[in-house]
Motif scaffolding. Sequence first.
Motif, PDB file in Angstrom:
ATOM      1  N   ASP A  24     -19.593  31.796 -29.281  1.00 59.65           N
ATOM      2  CA  ASP A  24     -19.689  30.343 -29.473  1.00 59.65           C
ATOM      3  C   ASP A  24     -18.353  29.823 -30.016  1.00 59.65           C
ATOM      4  OD1 ASP A  24     -20.224  27.745 -30.251  1.00 59.65           O
ATOM      5  OD2 ASP A  24     -22.176  28.202 -31.118  1.00 59.65           O
ATOM      6  N   CYS A  25     -17.584  29.224 -29.122  1.00 65.80           N
ATOM      7  CA  CYS A  25     -16.239  28.758 -29.478  1.00 65.80           C
ATOM      8  C   CYS A  25     -16.305  27.365 -30.094  1.00 65.80           C
ATOM      9  CB  CYS A  25     -15.367  28.732 -28.229  1.00 65.80           C
ATOM     10  SG  CYS A  25     -13.714  28.063 -28.537  1.00 65.80           S
ATOM     11  N   THR A  26     -15.456  27.126 -31.090  1.00 63.28           N
ATOM     12  CA  THR A  26     -15.431  25.810 -31.732  1.00 63.28           C
ATOM     13  C   THR A  26     -14.877  24.729 -30.805  1.00 63.28           C
ATOM     14  OG1 THR A  26     -13.319  26.360 -32.705  1.00 63.28           O
ATOM     15  CG2 THR A  26     -15.247  26.741 -34.074  1.00 63.28           C
ATOM     16  N   SER A  27     -14.333  25.109 -29.649  1.00 64.82           N
ATOM     17  CA  SER A  27     -13.901  24.072 -28.711  1.00 64.82           C
ATOM     18  C   SER A  27     -15.084  23.516 -27.914  1.00 64.82           C
ATOM     19  CB  SER A  27     -12.796  24.580 -27.778  1.00 64.82           C
ATOM     20  OG  SER A  27     -13.314  25.469 -26.830  1.00 64.82           O
ATOM     21  N   GLY A  82     -16.482  32.043 -32.445  1.00 63.51           N
ATOM     22  CA  GLY A  82     -15.536  32.735 -31.565  1.00 63.51           C
ATOM     23  C   GLY A  82     -14.217  33.145 -32.196  1.00 63.51           C
ATOM     24  N   PHE A  83     -13.697  32.331 -33.140  1.00 68.54           N
ATOM     25  CA  PHE A  83     -12.362  32.657 -33.669  1.00 68.54           C
ATOM     26  C   PHE A  83     -12.344  33.958 -34.471  1.00 68.54           C
ATOM     27  CE2 PHE A  83     -14.094  29.870 -37.008  1.00 68.54           C
ATOM     28  CZ  PHE A  83     -13.743  30.536 -38.172  1.00 68.54           C
ATOM     29  N   TRP A  84     -13.533  34.520 -34.763  1.00 68.41           N
ATOM     30  CA  TRP A  84     -13.599  35.827 -35.435  1.00 68.41           C
ATOM     31  C   TRP A  84     -13.502  36.988 -34.446  1.00 68.41           C
ATOM     32  CZ3 TRP A  84     -13.809  36.375 -40.708  1.00 68.41           C
ATOM     33  CH2 TRP A  84     -14.142  35.235 -41.461  1.00 68.41           C
ATOM     34  N   ALA A 130     -10.505  32.181 -20.858  1.00 70.54           N
ATOM     35  CA  ALA A 130      -9.540  32.819 -21.761  1.00 70.54           C
ATOM     36  C   ALA A 130      -9.154  31.768 -22.791  1.00 70.54           C
ATOM     37  CB  ALA A 130      -8.326  33.288 -20.992  1.00 70.54           C
ATOM     38  N   THR A 131      -9.537  32.010 -24.055  1.00 68.62           N
ATOM     39  CA  THR A 131      -9.401  30.977 -25.077  1.00 68.62           C
ATOM     40  C   THR A 131      -8.451  31.395 -26.182  1.00 68.62           C
ATOM     41  OG1 THR A 131     -11.699  30.409 -24.620  1.00 68.62           O
ATOM     42  CG2 THR A 131     -10.726  29.464 -26.599  1.00 68.62           C
ATOM     43  N   ILE A 132      -7.467  30.558 -26.440  1.00 70.25           N
ATOM     44  CA  ILE A 132      -6.514  30.789 -27.522  1.00 70.25           C
ATOM     45  C   ILE A 132      -6.891  29.863 -28.670  1.00 70.25           C
ATOM     46  CG2 ILE A 132      -4.070  30.417 -28.181  1.00 70.25           C
ATOM     47  CD1 ILE A 132      -4.596  33.005 -26.546  1.00 70.25           C
ATOM     48  N   TRP A 133      -6.893  30.397 -29.893  1.00 67.45           N
ATOM     49  CA  TRP A 133      -7.287  29.585 -31.044  1.00 67.45           C
ATOM     50  C   TRP A 133      -6.299  28.436 -31.230  1.00 67.45           C
ATOM     51  CZ3 TRP A 133     -10.852  27.940 -34.215  1.00 67.45           C
ATOM     52  CH2 TRP A 133     -10.502  27.409 -35.460  1.00 67.45           C
ATOM     53  N   LEU A 134      -5.029  28.733 -31.515  1.00 62.31           N
ATOM     54  CA  LEU A 134      -4.040  27.655 -31.671  1.00 62.31           C
ATOM     55  C   LEU A 134      -2.750  27.971 -30.926  1.00 62.31           C
ATOM     56  CD1 LEU A 134      -4.274  26.721 -35.489  1.00 62.31           C
ATOM     57  CD2 LEU A 134      -5.085  25.356 -33.561  1.00 62.31           C
TER      58      LEU A 134
HETATM   59 MO    MO Z   1     -12.658  29.425 -30.167  1.00 62.74          MO
END
Ligand code: MO
Length: 335
Positions: free
Chosen positions: A230-233, A309-311, A188-192
Amino acid sequence: MARRRAGRKTNAALFLLLVGAFASGVLAFTAGTPVPATFTTVAHGVFGLGVIGLVPWKSVIIRRARRIPFAGWSLIVLVVVCLVAGIVQMLGGYGWLGVGPIRVSPIQVHVGAALIGVVAFAWHVLRRRRQRLRPTDVSRRAVLRTGVFGLGLGAAYVALLGVASGTRGDKGRVETGSGRLDADAIPATIWLFDHIPTLDATTYRVDVAGRSLSPGELTDLAQPVRARLDCTSGWYAEATWEGARVADLMDAGALAAARSIEITSTTGYTRRFPITDAGSLWLATRCEGRALSAGTGAPVRLVAPGRRGFWWVKWVASVQLSDVPAWAQSPFPPQ
Ligand SMILES: [Mo]
Ligand SMILES: Nc1nc2c(c(=O)[nH]1)N[C@H]1C(S)=C(S)[C@@H](COP(=O)(O)O)O[C@H]1N2
């Protein structure tokens, strides 16, 4: 020899390399398809290695300085942290560094250091005496030396990639530099600063250009979509999602007349897509044969193949057609 040469040209080269590294880093986060992703990540790696390559010359300049101001020291520390974290990410694949309850990935340290570094860099550059290049600085010799330096960087990058493929084991790596995760291990990924909302799936409705749809109705219209998240993290996962295609839920005439599609979460998190994307955006309710979990966007989340991923807006509340062009938005979500 190095002492005599280190000066204006070293500073000018370092300036260009740092600007290039930052710009390519920003671009690397926006590229989601293999070709632009390869270009931006390779350029980013080469710029970073270029900064390392200039260390012997820049250290002569630093040692020559009578006094190093705070901005200078901070910049040195931030650039070192940034480079080390970038290389750790490259060699280690996806992983977390735990500091008590706070967990960060090397790429988050890398980006954090770069963002603070921009401030220190601007401060350092602006408060310094202007160092103009002289016409004699751009000699044929200098161009030749730059070419040799560039080739050296290319070779160093290829060598580093070779080492990374060994140290990453079977984790796998894609063009963006992300390491592979299994589809059932998607975190579960939160952008910021967003949060996981509490939602009632039984009363939940998505407003698609004025049409109110329940998660069940979307599931009835769903098709399987194989896509890479594909997450930027620093991680990616290939999974099969089940989703209804956004273009199929809308009136063709209205679609043809609009310029962009704005997709908003119940949390307010928003992304605007070019209208040409309508055929490749999916409102998904299931992943790998199971209902979505609360953290990964239940009851309805966006699947946007070919975009980072952030999209992939989670907890989608509304999908609206708009006359505003898609570029008229913050390049990265503010929340
Ligand atoms: Mo992400
Ligand atoms: N509403 C909302 N959607 C969001 C995010 C967020 O913070 N809020 N994070 C994005 C990011 S950065 C990624 S990588 C993916 C992650 O999806 P996951 O939680 O299923 O891994 O969701 C995206 N969608």
